[in-house]
Design a protein around this motif. Sequence first.
Motif, PDB file in Angstrom:
ATOM      1  N   ALA A 196       0.775  -1.491  -0.172  1.00 37.28           N
ATOM      2  CA  ALA A 196      -0.059  -0.013   0.081  1.00 37.28           C
ATOM      3  C   ALA A 196       0.627   1.015  -0.039  1.00 37.28           C
ATOM      4  CB  ALA A 196      -0.893   0.129   1.248  1.00 37.28           C
ATOM      5  N   SER A 197       2.023   0.976   0.836  1.00 38.71           N
ATOM      6  CA  SER A 197       2.702   2.294   0.850  1.00 38.71           C
ATOM      7  C   SER A 197       3.575   2.801  -0.677  1.00 38.71           C
ATOM      8  CB  SER A 197       3.862   2.090   2.004  1.00 38.71           C
ATOM      9  OG  SER A 197       4.658   1.329   1.470  1.00 38.71           O
ATOM     10  N   VAL A 198       3.904   1.797  -1.224  1.00 39.35           N
ATOM     11  CA  VAL A 198       4.494   2.008  -2.766  1.00 39.35           C
ATOM     12  C   VAL A 198       3.213   2.741  -3.598  1.00 39.35           C
ATOM     13  CG1 VAL A 198       5.699   1.212  -4.504  1.00 39.35           C
ATOM     14  CG2 VAL A 198       6.090   0.418  -2.358  1.00 39.35           C
ATOM     15  N   TYR A 199       2.121   2.059  -3.643  1.00 41.04           N
ATOM     16  CA  TYR A 199       0.928   2.481  -4.437  1.00 41.04           C
ATOM     17  C   TYR A 199       0.618   3.907  -3.909  1.00 41.04           C
ATOM     18  CZ  TYR A 199      -3.879   2.643  -6.192  1.00 41.04           C
ATOM     19  OH  TYR A 199      -4.929   2.951  -6.697  1.00 41.04           O
ATOM     20  N   GLY A 200       0.725   4.178  -2.441  1.00 45.37           N
ATOM     21  CA  GLY A 200       0.288   5.696  -2.227  1.00 45.37           C
ATOM     22  C   GLY A 200       1.374   6.518  -2.682  1.00 45.37           C
ATOM     23  N   ARG A 201       2.618   6.189  -2.757  1.00 46.16           N
ATOM     24  CA  ARG A 201       3.906   7.015  -3.386  1.00 46.16           C
ATOM     25  C   ARG A 201       3.348   7.565  -5.044  1.00 46.16           C
ATOM     26  NH1 ARG A 201       9.358   4.832  -0.684  1.00 46.16           N
ATOM     27  NH2 ARG A 201       9.233   6.058   1.205  1.00 46.16           N
ATOM     28  N   LEU A 202       3.045   6.341  -5.452  1.00 43.98           N
ATOM     29  CA  LEU A 202       2.814   6.534  -7.054  1.00 43.98           C
ATOM     30  C   LEU A 202       1.368   7.554  -7.260  1.00 43.98           C
ATOM     31  CD1 LEU A 202       3.150   2.865  -8.160  1.00 43.98           C
ATOM     32  CD2 LEU A 202       5.048   4.655  -8.229  1.00 43.98           C
ATOM     33  N   VAL A 203       0.621   7.395  -6.512  1.00 39.09           N
ATOM     34  CA  VAL A 203      -0.530   8.097  -6.751  1.00 39.09           C
ATOM     35  C   VAL A 203      -0.465   9.692  -6.249  1.00 39.09           C
ATOM     36  CG1 VAL A 203      -2.927   8.574  -5.652  1.00 39.09           C
ATOM     37  CG2 VAL A 203      -2.286   6.239  -6.207  1.00 39.09           C
ATOM     38  N   SER A 204       0.363   9.824  -5.228  1.00 33.89           N
ATOM     39  CA  SER A 204       0.706  11.074  -4.666  1.00 33.89           C
ATOM     40  C   SER A 204       1.488  11.752  -5.514  1.00 33.89           C
ATOM     41  CB  SER A 204       1.336  11.040  -3.288  1.00 33.89           C
ATOM     42  OG  SER A 204       2.613  10.611  -3.441  1.00 33.89           O
ATOM     43  N   GLU A 205       2.205  11.081  -6.611  1.00 31.02           N
ATOM     44  CA  GLU A 205       3.024  11.903  -7.430  1.00 31.02           C
ATOM     45  C   GLU A 205       2.221  12.387  -8.823  1.00 31.02           C
ATOM     46  OE1 GLU A 205       6.552  12.288  -7.634  1.00 31.02           O
ATOM     47  OE2 GLU A 205       6.797  11.800  -5.612  1.00 31.02           O
ATOM     48  N   GLY A 206       0.997  11.801  -8.708  1.00 29.88           N
ATOM     49  CA  GLY A 206       0.220  12.436  -9.723  1.00 29.88           C
ATOM     50  C   GLY A 206      -0.179  11.231 -10.780  1.00 29.88           C
ATOM     51  N   PHE A 207       0.145  10.247 -10.490  1.00 30.08           N
ATOM     52  CA  PHE A 207       0.024   9.347 -11.767  1.00 30.08           C
ATOM     53  C   PHE A 207      -1.317   8.368 -11.601  1.00 30.08           C
ATOM     54  CE2 PHE A 207       4.542   9.721 -11.783  1.00 30.08           C
ATOM     55  CZ  PHE A 207       4.847   9.972 -12.900  1.00 30.08           C
ATOM     56  N   CYS A 208      -1.923   8.027 -12.768  1.00 27.74           N
ATOM     57  CA  CYS A 208      -3.139   7.099 -12.617  1.00 27.74           C
ATOM     58  C   CYS A 208      -2.433   5.833 -12.572  1.00 27.74           C
ATOM     59  CB  CYS A 208      -3.843   7.513 -13.783  1.00 27.74           C
ATOM     60  SG  CYS A 208      -5.041   6.102 -14.069  1.00 27.74           S
ATOM     61  N   VAL A 209      -2.918   5.067 -11.770  1.00 23.43           N
ATOM     62  CA  VAL A 209      -2.510   3.539 -11.542  1.00 23.43           C
ATOM     63  C   VAL A 209      -3.527   2.381 -11.865  1.00 23.43           C
ATOM     64  CG1 VAL A 209      -1.079   1.903 -10.034  1.00 23.43           C
ATOM     65  CG2 VAL A 209      -0.759   4.564  -9.922  1.00 23.43           C
ATOM     66  N   ARG A 210      -3.116   1.576 -12.586  1.00 24.03           N
ATOM     67  CA  ARG A 210      -4.223   0.594 -12.938  1.00 24.03           C
ATOM     68  C   ARG A 210      -3.547  -0.853 -12.641  1.00 24.03           C
ATOM     69  NH1 ARG A 210      -6.249   3.217 -18.523  1.00 24.03           N
ATOM     70  NH2 ARG A 210      -7.168   4.904 -17.409  1.00 24.03           N
ATOM     71  N   ASP A 211      -4.153  -1.661 -12.489  1.00 19.93           N
ATOM     72  CA  ASP A 211      -3.752  -3.301 -12.288  1.00 19.93           C
ATOM     73  C   ASP A 211      -3.224  -3.681 -13.696  1.00 19.93           C
ATOM     74  OD1 ASP A 211      -3.190  -5.832 -10.801  1.00 19.93           O
ATOM     75  OD2 ASP A 211      -5.103  -6.560 -11.722  1.00 19.93           O
ATOM     76  N   ILE A 212      -2.198  -4.392 -13.467  1.00 20.57           N
ATOM     77  CA  ILE A 212      -1.513  -5.297 -14.417  1.00 20.57           C
ATOM     78  C   ILE A 212      -1.414  -6.803 -14.133  1.00 20.57           C
ATOM     79  CG2 ILE A 212       0.755  -4.691 -14.276  1.00 20.57           C
ATOM     80  CD1 ILE A 212      -0.685  -4.846 -17.809  1.00 20.57           C
ATOM     81  N   GLY A 213      -1.499  -7.056 -12.796  1.00 20.30           N
ATOM     82  CA  GLY A 213      -1.126  -8.200 -12.308  1.00 20.30           C
ATOM     83  C   GLY A 213      -2.192  -9.388 -12.796  1.00 20.30           C
ATOM     84  N   GLN A 214      -3.424  -8.925 -12.926  1.00 25.21           N
ATOM     85  CA  GLN A 214      -4.430  -9.930 -13.392  1.00 25.21           C
ATOM     86  C   GLN A 214      -3.904 -10.644 -14.631  1.00 25.21           C
ATOM     87  OE1 GLN A 214      -6.458 -11.692 -11.644  1.00 25.21           O
ATOM     88  NE2 GLN A 214      -7.332 -12.840 -13.428  1.00 25.21           N
ATOM     89  N   GLU A 215      -3.694  -9.629 -15.674  1.00 20.29           N
ATOM     90  CA  GLU A 215      -3.046  -9.868 -17.099  1.00 20.29           C
ATOM     91  C   GLU A 215      -1.962 -10.783 -17.124  1.00 20.29           C
ATOM     92  OE1 GLU A 215      -4.268  -7.103 -16.124  1.00 20.29           O
ATOM     93  OE2 GLU A 215      -5.906  -6.825 -17.592  1.00 20.29           O
ATOM     94  N   VAL A 216      -0.992 -10.576 -16.115  1.00 22.97           N
ATOM     95  CA  VAL A 216       0.317 -11.599 -16.284  1.00 22.97           C
ATOM     96  C   VAL A 216      -0.109 -12.846 -15.589  1.00 22.97           C
ATOM     97  CG1 VAL A 216       2.487 -11.983 -15.052  1.00 22.97           C
ATOM     98  CG2 VAL A 216       1.667  -9.758 -16.031  1.00 22.97           C
ATOM     99  N   MET A 217      -1.217 -12.788 -14.551  1.00 20.51           N
ATOM    100  CA  MET A 217      -1.665 -14.378 -14.169  1.00 20.51           C
ATOM    101  C   MET A 217      -2.503 -14.802 -15.173  1.00 20.51           C
ATOM    102  SD  MET A 217      -0.189 -14.836 -11.270  1.00 20.51           S
ATOM    103  CE  MET A 217      -1.100 -16.538 -11.055  1.00 20.51           C
ATOM    104  N   GLU A 218      -2.914 -14.121 -16.074  1.00 17.48           N
ATOM    105  CA  GLU A 218      -3.656 -15.045 -17.126  1.00 17.48           C
ATOM    106  C   GLU A 218      -2.807 -15.409 -18.192  1.00 17.48           C
ATOM    107  OE1 GLU A 218      -6.616 -12.504 -18.959  1.00 17.48           O
ATOM    108  OE2 GLU A 218      -7.688 -11.970 -16.978  1.00 17.48           O
ATOM    109  N   MET A 219      -1.740 -14.730 -18.347  1.00 16.22           N
ATOM    110  CA  MET A 219      -0.485 -15.213 -19.254  1.00 16.22           C
ATOM    111  C   MET A 219      -0.097 -16.440 -18.804  1.00 16.22           C
ATOM    112  SD  MET A 219       1.289 -11.502 -20.541  1.00 16.22           S
ATOM    113  CE  MET A 219       2.424 -12.430 -21.142  1.00 16.22           C
ATOM    114  N   ARG A 220       0.282 -16.402 -17.450  1.00 19.70           N
ATOM    115  CA  ARG A 220       1.091 -17.609 -16.715  1.00 19.70           C
ATOM    116  C   ARG A 220       0.273 -18.557 -16.506  1.00 19.70           C
ATOM    117  NH1 ARG A 220       3.599 -15.274 -11.137  1.00 19.70           N
ATOM    118  NH2 ARG A 220       3.428 -17.268 -10.821  1.00 19.70           N
ATOM    119  N   ALA A 221      -1.054 -18.521 -16.787  1.00 23.16           N
ATOM    120  CA  ALA A 221      -1.804 -19.799 -16.392  1.00 23.16           C
ATOM    121  C   ALA A 221      -1.714 -20.710 -17.490  1.00 23.16           C
ATOM    122  CB  ALA A 221      -3.192 -19.216 -16.107  1.00 23.16           C
TER     123      ALA A 221
END
Lengths: 383, 383
Positions: A121-146
């Motif tokens: 959560a702390s890393v995510y918070g830092r990215l957002v506070s720098e003004g970036f829009c953040v989306r998930d890419i983890g699900q996509e990689v899990m689908e590839m890895r499956a």
Amino acid sequence: MIRRETVEKRLGELRRRMEEKGIEVALFWDPDNEFYLSGFRAISYSRPIVYIVYKDKTQYILPELEKDHAKQSRAADEWLIYHEIASHAGKELDYWQLLQRVLKSLPKSSVLGVEIDIIPASVYGRLVSEGFCVRDIGQEVMEMRAIKDEEEIRWLRHAGRLSDLAMEASFANVRPGMSELEFDSYGDQRLLQVASEYYPNMIIGYEDWTCSGVQRSAMPHLHSSTRKFEKNDVVVHSRQVWINNYRAENERTFLIGTPTETQKTCLALAIKAQQTAMEMVKPGVRAKDVDLAAFRIFEEAGYGRYVQHRTGHGLGLTEHEEPYLRFDNNLVLKEGMCYTIEPGIYVPGVGGFRHSDTVIVTKDGYESLTNYPRSLEKMIHQR
Amino acid sequence: MIRRETVEKRLGELRRRMEEKGIEVALFWDPDNEFYLSGFRAISYSRPIVYIVYKDKTQYILPELEKDHAKQSRAADEWLIYHEIASHAGKELDYWQLLQRVLKSLPKSSVLGVEIDIIPASVYGRLVSEGFCVRDIGQEVMEMRAIKDEEEIRWLRHAGRLSDLAMEASFANVRPGMSELEFDSYGDQRLLQVASEYYPNMIIGYEDWTCSGVQRSAMPHLHSSTRKFEKNDVVVHSRQVWINNYRAENERTFLIGTPTETQKTCLALAIKAQQTAMEMVKPGVRAKDVDLAAFRIFEEAGYGRYVQHRTGHGLGLTEHEEPYLRFDNNLVLKEGMCYTIEPGIYVPGVGGFRHSDTVIVTKDGYESLTNYPRSLEKMIHQR
């Protein structure tokens, strides 16, 4: 160790998915995802390692002590190194200082991809506070890895065979009076001897859980202990072996001495449930139907209330990964998926009963990567 | 296994710190923090386990397969169980459904504490989107964990002694032609035999890393492999052993056959740097000064540029934890702190050189928990 062309192919697919989600730069935190997408895997502990995928290049953020290991792997286009000793006091001293440098080079409106279920959560918070829009890419990689490719399936087969050999050595030495950990140890030794002979210069690993006796075997998730086997114990022995980071799981429930009729009935049921679930596996079948087929065997025999967990989980680089064989998972199985089949029952005062094998979905059925004998007769050790 | 009164004492201190930060309810995600604050530790993998501390009670959110294990531990006042099988379809089916139930019972203005550096971003996002104010409580627990009490020190001493015995067995069997993993295996066997004899019904674990040869030993962070020892190899052997979840680290660099003069110089320097750092340890000294004392030994001998990492890390329940012995850490050492002392140099074409020992800060100095011989003479194996 992943062939460079395989990594390039995966990065191509990742970038296609990033574009689909409007993600310009993806940051990876999970060592298994990093290995899958770069061929490099490090021990991170207290020193974060970040792998960054752009449209046209890749970067690694690393602590200095991983530098040589990483560069040797040629796994990225650029290396950003942070330091922790006095003579580098003027340079970047943690991952965040380097990541800030990376972020400053991006347009403020950039969309970042992260593994939302993994990144702290702390890393995510830092990215957002720098003004970036953040989306998930983890699900996509899990689908590839499956879906495992040929190269991955080859490693999984090796892992499966090694786990069978290890199990054979543990079983050859079983006797009352030895501890759970000593039982494991015979298999470990054999595994390491064989691996040292046939797989030079490879990283091999293993993890064993052995739960013995009526009370401990009835708890599905325990580490091996120094408890000693007793005459007439029920034992659930679980082993994962990995080679080049790919894991196979192999579990057998066995009985020392003379089992009761109820214990024999329970183990026979677990074997039948596993066999039934295994035979259902082929492309097009839903994950839920495999789970329900196993559950029904227990239920019809009046043992449904002793089931505590789903029938299996995906396997590959991580101990548990998708797809999960659960009654509520509508996922349709595809060729190249890999998972365990391990239905079990846990009966108070009687014991726990579960075999687990690792299977790959083939073109028209399945291939079991672990093949240690499963039958009730072979599981009774008259010692 | 933690005495109930110890858990109660820790919960008292945690609640005092929660009040100080205005936190009404704390949610824990990390298995080591959960163990420290409840005495219960589970294997979580794909099934999250949440420990919740209120002002006047504690709760665990658990998957069904951990239920018996957890309840037996009596580690919480209330147990909330989620399910994954068909016959429980109407009940809660994941941790989030249970956590939502918990959150609904709290006033909307409640302040929640979480481990901000550990909890996944997606979980944090869910808490915030439910309208709660969320603050970090992880740092407070790390501060508490950094000072070990008598009970913890006893377990750490056992872990240290077991690691010495294991190391002795590996060294007794060293020979060219054996693989790194086979070398480890001798120590593992001895460890498990001794532990089985003297520590009945205990969870014992270990992790070894052995990096052999000029190239591999010069990379500080690698898993053991099937590479075989060769005549005149430099080898860095690292072992962590844990008992009741408490870990000691023990590392020795050794030389097989006839080392070069440069190799002897390097190892002698690493030994001197470690000894110098170790002798500095006492309450009131700053972490940075211990690090700098070791660094200076290398620097004065002209080897400063081969240092890649800090002098040590805290140890206890986690592989690496606070306090870190780094040149920029002003932390003042206190009685009861536990960490490794492991200054090293990594010289291209020559090898890596690092001993590590685990020490406790005592009232007026230190106690080393690991005591395998360290001298240059003992580290040369003429085989």
